[in-house]
Design a protein around this motif. Structure first.
Motif, PDB file in Angstrom:
ATOM      1  N   LEU A 138       5.412  -1.254 -32.325  1.00 18.24           N
ATOM      2  CA  LEU A 138       5.901   0.043 -32.805  1.00 18.24           C
ATOM      3  C   LEU A 138       7.369  -0.125 -33.182  1.00 18.24           C
ATOM      4  O   LEU A 138       8.162  -0.632 -32.390  1.00 18.24           O
ATOM      5  N   VAL A 139       7.703   0.290 -34.421  1.00 14.05           N
ATOM      6  CA  VAL A 139       9.102   0.231 -34.853  1.00 14.05           C
ATOM      7  C   VAL A 139       9.599   1.660 -35.027  1.00 14.05           C
ATOM      8  O   VAL A 139       8.971   2.451 -35.734  1.00 14.05           O
ATOM      9  N   LEU A 178      13.013  -0.172 -30.686  1.00 10.85           N
ATOM     10  CA  LEU A 178      13.535   1.186 -30.801  1.00 10.85           C
ATOM     11  C   LEU A 178      15.007   1.185 -31.170  1.00 10.85           C
ATOM     12  O   LEU A 178      15.828   0.548 -30.490  1.00 10.85           O
ATOM     13  N   ASP A 179      15.312   1.930 -32.242  1.00 14.68           N
ATOM     14  CA  ASP A 179      16.713   2.145 -32.604  1.00 14.68           C
ATOM     15  C   ASP A 179      17.313   3.062 -31.529  1.00 14.68           C
ATOM     16  O   ASP A 179      16.634   3.949 -31.007  1.00 14.68           O
ATOM     17  N   ILE A 180      18.584   2.850 -31.192  1.00 15.65           N
ATOM     18  CA  ILE A 180      19.185   3.687 -30.142  1.00 15.65           C
ATOM     19  C   ILE A 180      19.647   5.030 -30.692  1.00 15.65           C
ATOM     20  O   ILE A 180      19.405   6.078 -30.102  1.00 15.65           O
ATOM     21  N   GLY A 181      20.306   4.986 -31.869  1.00 12.54           N
ATOM     22  CA  GLY A 181      20.884   6.234 -32.383  1.00 12.54           C
ATOM     23  C   GLY A 181      19.945   6.998 -33.291  1.00 12.54           C
ATOM     24  O   GLY A 181      20.080   6.937 -34.517  1.00 12.54           O
ATOM     25  N   MET A 182      18.974   7.719 -32.707  1.00 15.53           N
ATOM     26  CA  MET A 182      18.094   8.554 -33.544  1.00 15.53           C
ATOM     27  C   MET A 182      18.461  10.011 -33.297  1.00 15.53           C
ATOM     28  O   MET A 182      18.924  10.369 -32.210  1.00 15.53           O
ATOM     29  N   PRO A 183      18.288  10.884 -34.316  1.00 16.62           N
ATOM     30  CA  PRO A 183      18.846  12.247 -34.210  1.00 16.62           C
ATOM     31  C   PRO A 183      18.225  13.111 -33.109  1.00 16.62           C
ATOM     32  O   PRO A 183      18.950  13.793 -32.404  1.00 16.62           O
ATOM     33  N   ALA A 238       4.022   0.584 -18.705  1.00 14.35           N
ATOM     34  CA  ALA A 238       4.933   0.049 -17.689  1.00 14.35           C
ATOM     35  C   ALA A 238       5.363  -1.385 -18.008  1.00 14.35           C
ATOM     36  O   ALA A 238       6.497  -1.769 -17.762  1.00 14.35           O
ATOM     37  N   ASP A 239       4.443  -2.166 -18.583  1.00 16.30           N
ATOM     38  CA  ASP A 239       4.764  -3.584 -18.786  1.00 16.30           C
ATOM     39  C   ASP A 239       4.955  -3.982 -20.244  1.00 16.30           C
ATOM     40  O   ASP A 239       5.030  -5.170 -20.559  1.00 16.30           O
ATOM     41  N   ILE A 240       4.957  -3.002 -21.157  1.00 11.88           N
ATOM     42  CA  ILE A 240       5.102  -3.419 -22.560  1.00 11.88           C
ATOM     43  C   ILE A 240       6.536  -3.921 -22.793  1.00 11.88           C
ATOM     44  O   ILE A 240       7.441  -3.611 -22.013  1.00 11.88           O
ATOM     45  N   ALA A 241       6.707  -4.687 -23.854  1.00 18.29           N
ATOM     46  CA  ALA A 241       8.047  -5.226 -24.153  1.00 18.29           C
ATOM     47  C   ALA A 241       8.836  -4.180 -24.922  1.00 18.29           C
ATOM     48  O   ALA A 241       8.388  -3.732 -25.982  1.00 18.29           O
ATOM     49  N   LEU A 242       9.961  -3.774 -24.393  1.00 21.02           N
ATOM     50  CA  LEU A 242      10.809  -2.798 -25.073  1.00 21.02           C
ATOM     51  C   LEU A 242      12.081  -3.486 -25.550  1.00 21.02           C
ATOM     52  O   LEU A 242      12.801  -4.105 -24.765  1.00 21.02           O
ATOM     53  N   ILE A 243      12.324  -3.375 -26.843  1.00 20.26           N
ATOM     54  CA  ILE A 243      13.496  -4.043 -27.419  1.00 20.26           C
ATOM     55  C   ILE A 243      14.390  -3.006 -28.083  1.00 20.26           C
ATOM     56  O   ILE A 243      13.938  -2.253 -28.950  1.00 20.26           O
ATOM     57  N   ALA A 244      15.666  -2.956 -27.647  1.00 20.61           N
ATOM     58  CA  ALA A 244      16.619  -2.003 -28.239  1.00 20.61           C
ATOM     59  C   ALA A 244      17.273  -2.627 -29.460  1.00 20.61           C
ATOM     60  O   ALA A 244      17.635  -3.804 -29.447  1.00 20.61           O
ATOM     61  N   LEU A 245      17.404  -1.801 -30.530  1.00 18.94           N
ATOM     62  CA  LEU A 245      18.096  -2.273 -31.737  1.00 18.94           C
ATOM     63  C   LEU A 245      19.319  -1.385 -31.916  1.00 18.94           C
ATOM     64  O   LEU A 245      19.182  -0.172 -32.032  1.00 18.94           O
ATOM     65  N   ASP A 254      13.784  -4.322 -22.183  1.00 22.20           N
ATOM     66  CA  ASP A 254      13.786  -5.719 -21.723  1.00 22.20           C
ATOM     67  C   ASP A 254      14.849  -6.510 -22.462  1.00 22.20           C
ATOM     68  O   ASP A 254      15.420  -7.452 -21.937  1.00 22.20           O
ATOM     69  N   HIS A 255      15.090  -6.125 -23.707  1.00 21.35           N
ATOM     70  CA  HIS A 255      16.027  -6.887 -24.533  1.00 21.35           C
ATOM     71  C   HIS A 255      16.898  -5.930 -25.333  1.00 21.35           C
ATOM     72  O   HIS A 255      16.512  -4.784 -25.580  1.00 21.35           O
ATOM     73  N   HIS A 256      18.029  -6.454 -25.788  1.00 17.46           N
ATOM     74  CA  HIS A 256      19.006  -5.634 -26.501  1.00 17.46           C
ATOM     75  C   HIS A 256      19.475  -6.470 -27.688  1.00 17.46           C
ATOM     76  O   HIS A 256      20.101  -7.506 -27.508  1.00 17.46           O
ATOM     77  N   LEU A 257      19.127  -6.046 -28.894  1.00 22.36           N
ATOM     78  CA  LEU A 257      19.523  -6.836 -30.070  1.00 22.36           C
ATOM     79  C   LEU A 257      20.516  -6.056 -30.914  1.00 22.36           C
ATOM     80  O   LEU A 257      20.392  -4.844 -31.077  1.00 22.36           O
ATOM     81  N   ILE A 258      21.491  -6.783 -31.450  1.00 28.06           N
ATOM     82  CA  ILE A 258      22.516  -6.131 -32.258  1.00 28.06           C
ATOM     83  C   ILE A 258      22.158  -6.260 -33.736  1.00 28.06           C
ATOM     84  O   ILE A 258      21.755  -7.327 -34.201  1.00 28.06           O
ATOM     85  N   LYS A 259      22.269  -5.151 -34.457  1.00 23.86           N
ATOM     86  CA  LYS A 259      21.966  -5.156 -35.892  1.00 23.86           C
ATOM     87  C   LYS A 259      23.081  -5.859 -36.652  1.00 23.86           C
ATOM     88  O   LYS A 259      24.242  -5.697 -36.275  1.00 23.86           O
ATOM     89  N   PRO A 260      22.887  -6.529 -37.750  1.00 25.68           N
ATOM     90  CA  PRO A 260      21.564  -6.787 -38.304  1.00 25.68           C
ATOM     91  C   PRO A 260      20.838  -7.853 -37.481  1.00 25.68           C
ATOM     92  O   PRO A 260      21.420  -8.866 -37.122  1.00 25.68           O
ATOM     93  N   VAL A 261      19.575  -7.561 -37.206  1.00 28.38           N
ATOM     94  CA  VAL A 261      18.806  -8.457 -36.351  1.00 28.38           C
ATOM     95  C   VAL A 261      18.429  -9.722 -37.115  1.00 28.38           C
ATOM     96  O   VAL A 261      18.047  -9.655 -38.281  1.00 28.38           O
TER      97      VAL A 261
END
Ligand code: ADP
Length: 580
Positions: free
Chosen positions: A462-463, A508-513, A531-538, A556-563
């Protein structure tokens, strides 16, 4: 007069008291008598009085006590001496024309003479700093000639040790009735401390001005460096959009965009890093690690540029295994920064050396080139932020002037140090890093994710991103990698979609309205199935505090844009540990 007498009597002072303090504002000398009220016979009279501080003091006597006068004079003298000593003022007197000078001990001290010295006008000028001699002579002559005050600051110099004092001299001239100057008298004060303060302030001021100048220059360079990639990106976008573009041209244009974006992302990373270092917020992820993979990663990063300039890199590593307590990413950033500079600042086809040796309990890592070199005066400040050596060759290579500041910051955070050497312009440069070796044996070798295997597992992804282009392009990339992807453009939409789609990975993008990515992550984590899915912050925010916040929210993870798509693919495919 009567007032004085009555003031004394009102205070019931016995006439034989040596001193009586009379009301403030009395004239320095007065005469008064104190009489017995009953008989009116004189009992005492004011013999002498002086003004001292805010009060007037009177000495009372009843005619038979000359002793009292002596004691009063002695006390006055003592007070004056005390005040003179405290003030640090020296007194000088000269009959005119100048010959023998009468100086008190303090003036002699100001001129490095012992109290016993006899001083002439030649001695006076001899002890004045040669640069101040002529202005002092001129000031004295002008004061006598023009009947003006003499007020000057000069330096006196010790004849042997060359110690210097800053002295302020003030004075003036007496003239006889026909206008002939007779005396030139005055005082000296040691103002060295104030002068030093002034010089320190001036130094600080210059430093501030220099920093300001470098900051201005940096902003200009930064604008230039950030603007540079925009032109090729714009042109490439036009090519991609054009119906006339051949497939090969489209591919080429895409490669241009990717390259330029990576370049911009690197610049921005450097900027964020340097901000963290100067604010003391850069946190190292230290572990016990082997040197070789760190060097390999750094070499890998510069390889394309190195090959582009047809340069040869010789790497020398110690025979024994070297273990360091270090942050592997940061350390390879240090090495690649130094290598990149060596590449940038030396000619195509030249040779660069990377040598690692063990010296005692430290690693010595040297990057040496035979490029443009560094002038001795530039070496001193080369690790300062925004420092760029002003040379045409240096400028034409671009850069923000923060790479070496980053190198030093990171090395120092590791408890090491870095130095720069060069025999001068045209003679190449050497940068040497010293790092403490790890005390413990290596705990384990780290697993390295291989992006090439990334797409071997098909995921349900899911994006969620309110920037449609960002969401769609990411989805396209993931689909091309073989994953099943759904896209949402706001937080609520992401949650509803997740209920039916049941992804195993959510980006998931962090800054959504409507809801922040943090809130979406928290809501998802409350679902049993998620509970166990992989959640990645963008996110565009790369501070350590942002990363922490994301992990606290359940990511679980934190990625900085541009990815970086390869990094993302690796992350999705390999179950690498959280906190990347
Ligand atoms: P940048 O390379 O982005 O200008 P750096 O902080 O990496 O910034 O380097 C600062 C300056 O030091 C450069 O502008 C360059 O003048 C000088 N410098 C760095 N490395 C070398 C080198 N290997 N040879 C000559 N000069 C160098």
């Amino acid at each position: 007069m009567d007032a004085a007498a009555s003031a004394v009597s009102r205070h019931k002072l016995h006439p034989h008291e040596t001193f009586a303090k009379i009301v403030t504002g009395m004239v320095p000398r007065l005469e008064a008598e104190i009489r017995k009220p009953a008989t009116g016979t004189p009992e005492a009279r004011v013999d002498t009085s002086i003004a001292y501080k805010d009060a007037a003091y009177a000495m009372l006597t009843n005619d038979c006590s000359p002793l009292v006068t002596d004691r009063a004079l002695a006390l006055n003298r003592a007070r004056l001496d005390y005040a003179t000593r405290l003030s640090g003022v020296g007194f000088w007197y000269c009959d005119l024309p100048f010959d023998f000078l009468e100086w008190d001990d303090r003036v002699k001290e100001h001129f490095f003479f012992p109290p016993t010295a006899r001083v002439t006008i030649d001695d006076f000028y001899a002890r004045i700093h040669e640069e101040d001699r002529a202005p002092t002579r001129e000031a004295i002559e002008a004061s006598i000639r023009d009947k003006t005050a003499y007020d000057i600051v000069y330096r006196t110099v010790h004849p042997i040790t060359a110690e210097v004092k800053w002295i302020r001299a003030l004075g003036g001239t007496d003239y006889d009735a026909d206008g002939t100057p007779t005396h030139f008298d005055g005082v000296t004060v040691d103002v060295s401390a104030q002068k030093l303060d002034q010089q320190r302030l001036a130094g600080l001021n210059n430093q501030l001005r220099e920093q300001d100048r470098r900051k201005d220059e940096f902003i200009a360079t930064l604008s230039h460096e950030l603007r540079n990639p925009l032109a090729p990106i714009r042109a490439a976008a036009k090519v991609i959009a054009s119906p006339k573009a051949a497939p090969a041209q489209v591919t080429h244009a895409q490669q241009i965009v990717e390259r330029q974006i990576s370049h911009m992302a690197l610049l921005l990373d450097d900027l964020l890093d340097i901000a963290r270092i100067t604010q003391g917020k850069l946190q190292l992820k230290k572990e016990t690690l082997a040197l070789v993979p760190v060097v390999d990663a750094a070499v890998e990063a510069v390889r394309p540029t190195l090959d582009g300039k047809n340069q040869q890199l010789d790497v020398g590593l110690p025979a024994e295994a070297v273990l360091l307590d270090a942050d592997s990413l940061r350390l390879s950033q240090v090495i690649s920064n130094l290598l990149m500079n060596a590449v940038k600042y030396s000619d195509p086809g030249s040779r660069i050396e990377l040598r690692c040796t063990v010296q005692g309990d430290a690693l010595r890592l040297s990057v040496k080139d035979n490029g443009i070199g560094i002038a001795p005066e530039s070496i001193v400040g080369i690790f300062q932020m925004f420092s760029q050596v002003d040379s045409v060759a240096g400028r034409s290579e671009g850069g923000l002037g923060i790479g070496l500041a980053l190198v030093r910051g990171i090395v120092e955070l590791h408890g090491g140090k870095v130095e720069a050497r060069s025999e001068g312009l045209g003679f190449g440069s050497e940068f040497i890093v010293y790092l403490p070796l790890a005390a413990r044996p290596q705990a384990e070798t780290r697993a390295v994710s291989d992006p090439a295997q990334a797409s071997s597992t098909r995921r349900r992804i899911l994006v969620a991103d309110d920037n449609k282009d960002a969401a769609e392009s990411l989805a396209m990339l993931l689909e091309m990698a073989g994953h099943e992807v759904r896209v949402a453009h706001h937080g609520q939409g992401a949650l509803s979609l997740a209920q039916v789609f049941r992804p195993d990975t959510a980006l998931l993008d962090i800054g959504m309205p409507d809801m922040s990515g943090y809130e979406v992550a928290q809501a998802l984590r409350r679902e049993a199935w998620a509970a166990d899915i992989a959640l990645i912050a963008l996110t565009g925010w790369g501070q350590d505090s942002d990363r922490r916040r994301a992990l606290e929210a359940g990511f679980d993870h934190h990625l900085i844009k541009p990815v970086d798509p390869d990094q993302l693919a690796g992350l999705i495919a390999n179950d690498v540990p959280a906190g990347t």
